[in-house]
Design a protein around this motif. Sequence first.
Motif, PDB file in Angstrom:
ATOM      1  N   ALA A  65       0.833  -1.207   0.000  1.00 44.15           N
ATOM      2  CA  ALA A  65       0.000   0.000   0.000  1.00 44.15           C
ATOM      3  C   ALA A  65       0.867   1.256   0.000  1.00 44.15           C
ATOM      4  N   LEU A  66       1.977   1.216   0.737  1.00 42.93           N
ATOM      5  CA  LEU A  66       2.909   2.348   0.755  1.00 42.93           C
ATOM      6  C   LEU A  66       3.496   2.606  -0.630  1.00 42.93           C
ATOM      7  N   GLU A  67       3.975   1.547  -1.266  1.00 38.57           N
ATOM      8  CA  GLU A  67       4.607   1.696  -2.570  1.00 38.57           C
ATOM      9  C   GLU A  67       3.597   2.124  -3.638  1.00 38.57           C
ATOM     10  N   SER A  68       2.356   1.659  -3.530  1.00 42.59           N
ATOM     11  CA  SER A  68       1.320   2.077  -4.476  1.00 42.59           C
ATOM     12  C   SER A  68       1.061   3.570  -4.351  1.00 42.59           C
ATOM     13  N   ALA A  69       1.071   4.072  -3.120  1.00 44.92           N
ATOM     14  CA  ALA A  69       0.878   5.509  -2.895  1.00 44.92           C
ATOM     15  C   ALA A  69       2.026   6.306  -3.501  1.00 44.92           C
ATOM     16  N   VAL A  70       3.250   5.807  -3.348  1.00 46.20           N
ATOM     17  CA  VAL A  70       4.413   6.470  -3.944  1.00 46.20           C
ATOM     18  C   VAL A  70       4.276   6.516  -5.458  1.00 46.20           C
ATOM     19  N   SER A  71       3.829   5.406  -6.033  1.00 48.30           N
ATOM     20  CA  SER A  71       3.663   5.337  -7.487  1.00 48.30           C
ATOM     21  C   SER A  71       2.636   6.361  -7.970  1.00 48.30           C
ATOM     22  N   LEU A  72       1.531   6.501  -7.242  1.00 46.54           N
ATOM     23  CA  LEU A  72       0.502   7.466  -7.617  1.00 46.54           C
ATOM     24  C   LEU A  72       1.003   8.904  -7.528  1.00 46.54           C
ATOM     25  N   LEU A  73       1.922   9.142  -6.603  1.00 48.57           N
ATOM     26  CA  LEU A  73       2.429  10.495  -6.362  1.00 48.57           C
ATOM     27  C   LEU A  73       3.771  10.757  -7.039  1.00 48.57           C
ATOM     28  N   SER A  74       4.162   9.901  -7.980  1.00 50.62           N
ATOM     29  CA  SER A  74       5.496  10.008  -8.575  1.00 50.62           C
ATOM     30  C   SER A  74       5.734  11.369  -9.223  1.00 50.62           C
ATOM     31  N   ALA A  75       4.728  11.904  -9.914  1.00 51.99           N
ATOM     32  CA  ALA A  75       4.906  13.208 -10.564  1.00 51.99           C
ATOM     33  C   ALA A  75       5.093  14.311  -9.528  1.00 51.99           C
ATOM     34  N   LYS A  76       4.328  14.241  -8.445  1.00 54.33           N
ATOM     35  CA  LYS A  76       4.450  15.250  -7.386  1.00 54.33           C
ATOM     36  C   LYS A  76       5.807  15.148  -6.697  1.00 54.33           C
ATOM     37  N   LEU A  77       6.282  13.928  -6.514  1.00 56.89           N
ATOM     38  CA  LEU A  77       7.582  13.724  -5.873  1.00 56.89           C
ATOM     39  C   LEU A  77       8.725  14.257  -6.737  1.00 56.89           C
ATOM     40  N   THR A  78       8.623  14.053  -8.048  1.00 58.38           N
ATOM     41  CA  THR A  78       9.695  14.492  -8.933  1.00 58.38           C
ATOM     42  C   THR A  78       9.606  15.978  -9.269  1.00 58.38           C
ATOM     43  N   SER A  79       8.520  16.639  -8.823  1.00 56.43           N
ATOM     44  CA  SER A  79       8.407  18.085  -9.059  1.00 56.43           C
ATOM     45  C   SER A  79       9.360  18.876  -8.166  1.00 56.43           C
ATOM     46  N   LYS A  80       9.894  18.201  -7.136  1.00 62.83           N
ATOM     47  CA  LYS A  80      10.884  18.811  -6.260  1.00 62.83           C
ATOM     48  C   LYS A  80      12.122  17.911  -6.223  1.00 62.83           C
ATOM     49  N   SER A  81      13.193  18.428  -5.682  1.00 64.45           N
ATOM     50  CA  SER A  81      14.420  17.629  -5.554  1.00 64.45           C
ATOM     51  C   SER A  81      14.317  16.808  -4.267  1.00 64.45           C
ATOM     52  N   LEU A  82      13.596  15.703  -4.364  1.00 60.75           N
ATOM     53  CA  LEU A  82      13.345  14.877  -3.189  1.00 60.75           C
ATOM     54  C   LEU A  82      13.959  13.496  -3.332  1.00 60.75           C
ATOM     55  N   GLU A  83      14.465  12.998  -2.243  1.00 56.10           N
ATOM     56  CA  GLU A  83      14.963  11.624  -2.173  1.00 56.10           C
ATOM     57  C   GLU A  83      13.985  10.820  -1.328  1.00 56.10           C
ATOM     58  N   VAL A  84      13.595   9.661  -1.821  1.00 62.28           N
ATOM     59  CA  VAL A  84      12.714   8.779  -1.067  1.00 62.28           C
ATOM     60  C   VAL A  84      13.537   7.601  -0.553  1.00 62.28           C
ATOM     61  N   GLU A  85      13.533   7.433   0.744  1.00 68.67           N
ATOM     62  CA  GLU A  85      14.330   6.390   1.388  1.00 68.67           C
ATOM     63  C   GLU A  85      13.398   5.369   2.032  1.00 68.67           C
ATOM     64  N   ARG A  86      13.769   4.087   1.946  1.00 66.93           N
ATOM     65  CA  ARG A  86      12.964   3.032   2.563  1.00 66.93           C
ATOM     66  C   ARG A  86      13.667   2.449   3.784  1.00 66.93           C
ATOM     67  N   GLU A  87      12.891   2.234   4.839  1.00 73.41           N
ATOM     68  CA  GLU A  87      13.398   1.585   6.053  1.00 73.41           C
ATOM     69  C   GLU A  87      12.412   0.486   6.466  1.00 73.41           C
ATOM     70  N   PHE A  88      12.356  -0.562   5.680  1.00 72.26           N
ATOM     71  CA  PHE A  88      11.440  -1.649   5.992  1.00 72.26           C
ATOM     72  C   PHE A  88      12.181  -2.713   6.794  1.00 72.26           C
ATOM     73  N   THR A  89      11.997  -2.704   8.106  1.00 74.22           N
ATOM     74  CA  THR A  89      12.601  -3.751   8.924  1.00 74.22           C
ATOM     75  C   THR A  89      11.727  -4.995   8.955  1.00 74.22           C
ATOM     76  N   ALA A  90      10.506  -4.878   8.421  1.00 72.94           N
ATOM     77  CA  ALA A  90       9.596  -6.008   8.284  1.00 72.94           C
ATOM     78  C   ALA A  90       8.599  -5.678   7.180  1.00 72.94           C
ATOM     79  N   SER A  91       7.979  -6.730   6.658  1.00 75.98           N
ATOM     80  CA  SER A  91       6.951  -6.547   5.636  1.00 75.98           C
ATOM     81  C   SER A  91       5.717  -7.362   6.032  1.00 75.98           C
ATOM     82  N   PRO A  92       5.066  -6.945   7.114  1.00 79.69           N
ATOM     83  CA  PRO A  92       3.969  -7.761   7.656  1.00 79.69           C
ATOM     84  C   PRO A  92       2.687  -7.652   6.842  1.00 79.69           C
TER      85      PRO A  92
END
Length: 294
Positions: free
Chosen positions: A130-157
């Motif tokens: 669900a998190l990654e799907s949200a990122v995918s939907l917002l990809s254009a908004k994320l790339t409109s700025k100089s943003l880095e997206v970092e993942r910290e998944f210590t589990a995938s429950p």
Amino acid sequence: MLVVPFVLARWGFERIVADAAEKAQMAEELQSSIKELKFVQAQLVQSAKLASVGTLAAGVAHEINNPIFAISGRTELLLRGKNRHLLTDSAVDDLETIKEMTDRITAIVRRILEYSRTSDETADFPVNTALESAVSLLSAKLTSKSLEVEREFTASPSVRGIENQIQQMFVNLIGNAVDAIPEWGKITLGCKIEDDMAVAYVKDNGVGIPKDIREKLFEPFFTTKEPGKGTGLGLFICHKILADQGGEIGLDSKQGEGTTAWVKLPLSATTSGDTAASEAAHWGLNSDTAQSTP
């Protein structure tokens, strides 16, 4: 003399019957009001989702425009010299590019349709999906700025809930994180397990939230954004979605340093702390940060 007690008893009985009928009517009216309130709340959630779809429209148009431009250019090239180009190896490459671009458009449209549909079906699903799907939907908004997206998944429950609504919640939280960062910065997505609950979070290094307004953030129609840029319903809807699905939501913020929005979701019946940890090991997830961009 027996007439008076009889009359009193009859009056008392009639009074009890009348009170019972009145209370039954009040209970029926209350039940009807609760049903109507739930319907209005459901409509509010859907309206907020459709409003966010409108916000995403400009980004989607940009995403679709790029592959359409590629398709148009390659097709024009092939048609301009079809007797010569269609028999060459480059024609095959062009056709493969066209196929790739059409697949990309199909995927973009599918994501929007999946996001905008109404669903109240409860199921098990991986929270990081669900998190990654949200990122995918917002990809254009994320790339409109100089943003880095970092993942910290210590589990995938696997969690139990309405996936479409949880995705909507993450779209709101990640969108808020983007808005909180002026021009450049970092957004961190994470997931872990605490006390038999999946804890997912969206962290930004933006401007932070003033302490005096934090308690108001989950109130309906309260917004810190400029007029026309926010409805004030985003966090209110997030809170309602979590409350309805047995979860929690909160914000930790320090002005000038950033904000962490965290949510707690109930684990699925088949998932425990041990099995979730095993799943994380299976997928090669660990506590080390995996950096990537959308």
